[in-house]
Enzyme design. Structure first.
Site, PDB file in Angstrom:
ATOM      1  N   SER A   1       0.873  -1.185   0.000  1.00 29.58           N
ATOM      2  CA  SER A   1       0.000   0.000   0.000  1.00 29.58           C
ATOM      3  C   SER A   1       0.898   1.220   0.000  1.00 29.58           C
ATOM      4  O   SER A   1       2.071   1.140   0.400  1.00 29.58           O
ATOM      5  CB  SER A   1      -0.847  -0.015   1.277  1.00 29.58           C
ATOM      6  OG  SER A   1      -1.405   1.271   1.516  1.00 29.58           O
TER       7      SER A   1
ATOM      8  N   TYR B   1      -2.579  -1.225  10.390  1.00 30.06           N
ATOM      9  CA  TYR B   1      -2.524  -1.404   8.931  1.00 30.06           C
ATOM     10  C   TYR B   1      -1.206  -0.867   8.371  1.00 30.06           C
ATOM     11  O   TYR B   1      -0.524  -1.549   7.592  1.00 30.06           O
ATOM     12  CB  TYR B   1      -3.715  -0.668   8.293  1.00 30.06           C
ATOM     13  CG  TYR B   1      -3.852  -0.861   6.800  1.00 30.06           C
ATOM     14  CD1 TYR B   1      -4.473  -1.990   6.275  1.00 30.06           C
ATOM     15  CD2 TYR B   1      -3.366   0.095   5.904  1.00 30.06           C
ATOM     16  CE1 TYR B   1      -4.618  -2.159   4.899  1.00 30.06           C
ATOM     17  CE2 TYR B   1      -3.510  -0.068   4.526  1.00 30.06           C
ATOM     18  CZ  TYR B   1      -4.137  -1.194   4.032  1.00 30.06           C
ATOM     19  OH  TYR B   1      -4.269  -1.371   2.673  1.00 30.06           O
TER      20      TYR B   1
END
Ligand code: NAD
Length: 268
Positions: A153, A166
């Site tokens: 990401s 995350y």
């Protein structure tokens, strides 16, 4: 579509929706036999619909239930796929989720869940894939004996308040990916990552579901559009094919410029 992955066997984790589902379709239409992994029985119908779409268009695909954070289930998935199709050539380590909270309110359970699926899940699947690549060796299907694509990401690079678990999982993926690439490059195994920006999928639905949310999101994207799963699947296909044969240990940012410090766009 050109058969750039002809007869190669690809396991794509978390592929019953979003980016994984689109990777499954593009890989299948490029000649791969695709294993569409999903985590629990409630996703079976959705996954089987993707299998049906692929097979009715002439591709080869199966669905396979496995929670990537469970070591015994991951070992069994690789053993079953190898028994059915002879080997595994490609792994797309895609499964992931978010459990967001301010750090002071984040429970240990939510921290552990995100790390064990997003990061440990990628380690477990990559370990089994690499063991199979080394066992099987060169089968003449590709310049590499195996390829792994880790779905990271932009948050392997951009800190993300309210999402510490995350962001930590994606930062971890970056070093896991590079270390695996370094450890196995001499064995003709390639390991790379894709770092998507904001892509229109169920994981970030509330970032683009209303006009206001969308306007706020677009302020972070110099290209002024939200990405689509197709943008990521094309990059994954390139990284899985011999077209990227000299690319190893790299993170490919596919983010419409999100990592270009858009706050400085207008002279800061
Ligand atoms: P998504 O929610 O559609 O896909 C995530 C998939 O992971 C789901 O199909 C889910 O069932 C599966 N999954 C969850 N836990 C699992 C488990 N224990 N075992 C196996 N599968 C499991 O969202 P997406 O956007 O397609 O996400 C795919 C990947 O892309 C994720 O790793 C996510 O972090 C990453 N990503 C997405 C974006 C984005 O904007 N959509 C941005 C950056 C990174």
């Amino acid at each position: 579509m050109e058969k750039k992955l002809d007869k190669q066997v690809a396991i794509i984790t978390g592929a019953s929706s979003g980016i994984g589902a689109e990777c499954a379709k593009q890989f299948a239409y490029s000649g791969a036999t695709v294993v569409i992994n999903y985590p629990r029985a409630s996703s079976k119908d959705k996954t089987d619909a993707i299998v049906n779409e692929i097979t009715s268009n002439g591709g080869v695909a199966i669905s396979y239930q496995c929670d990537v954070s469970k070591e015994d289930e991951v070992i069994k998935m690789f053993a079953d796929v190898t028994a059915q199709f002879g080997t595994v050539d490609i792994l797309v380590n895609n499964a992931g989720l978010q459990k967001d909270a301010k750090l002071t309110e984040m429970s240990l359970d939510d921290w552990n869940m995100v790390i064990s699926i997003n990061l440990t899940g990628q380690f477990l699947c990559a370990r089994e894939a690499i063991k199979e690549f080394l066992r099987r060796g060169d089968n003449g299907k590709s310049k590499s004996i195996g390829k792994i694509i880790c779905m990271s990401s932009v948050h392997e690079k951009i800190p993300w308040a309210g999402h510490a678990n995350y962001a930590a999982s994606k930062g971890g993926i970056m070093m896991l990916m590079k270390t695996m690439a370094q450890e196995f490059a001499s064995k003709k195994i390639r390991v790379n990552s894709i770092a998507p920006g904001a892509i229109e999928t169920p994981i970030n639905h509330n970032a683009w579901d209303t006009k206001t949310h969308l306007e706020d999101l677009l302020k972070l994207i110099p290209q002024k559009r939200v990405g689509m799963p197709d943008d990521i699947a094309k990059a994954a296909l390139w990284l899985a094919s011999d077209d990227s044969d000299y690319v190893n240990g790299a993170t490919l940012f596919v983010d419409g410029g999100m990592t270009l410090y858009p706050g400085f766009e207008d002279n800061g």
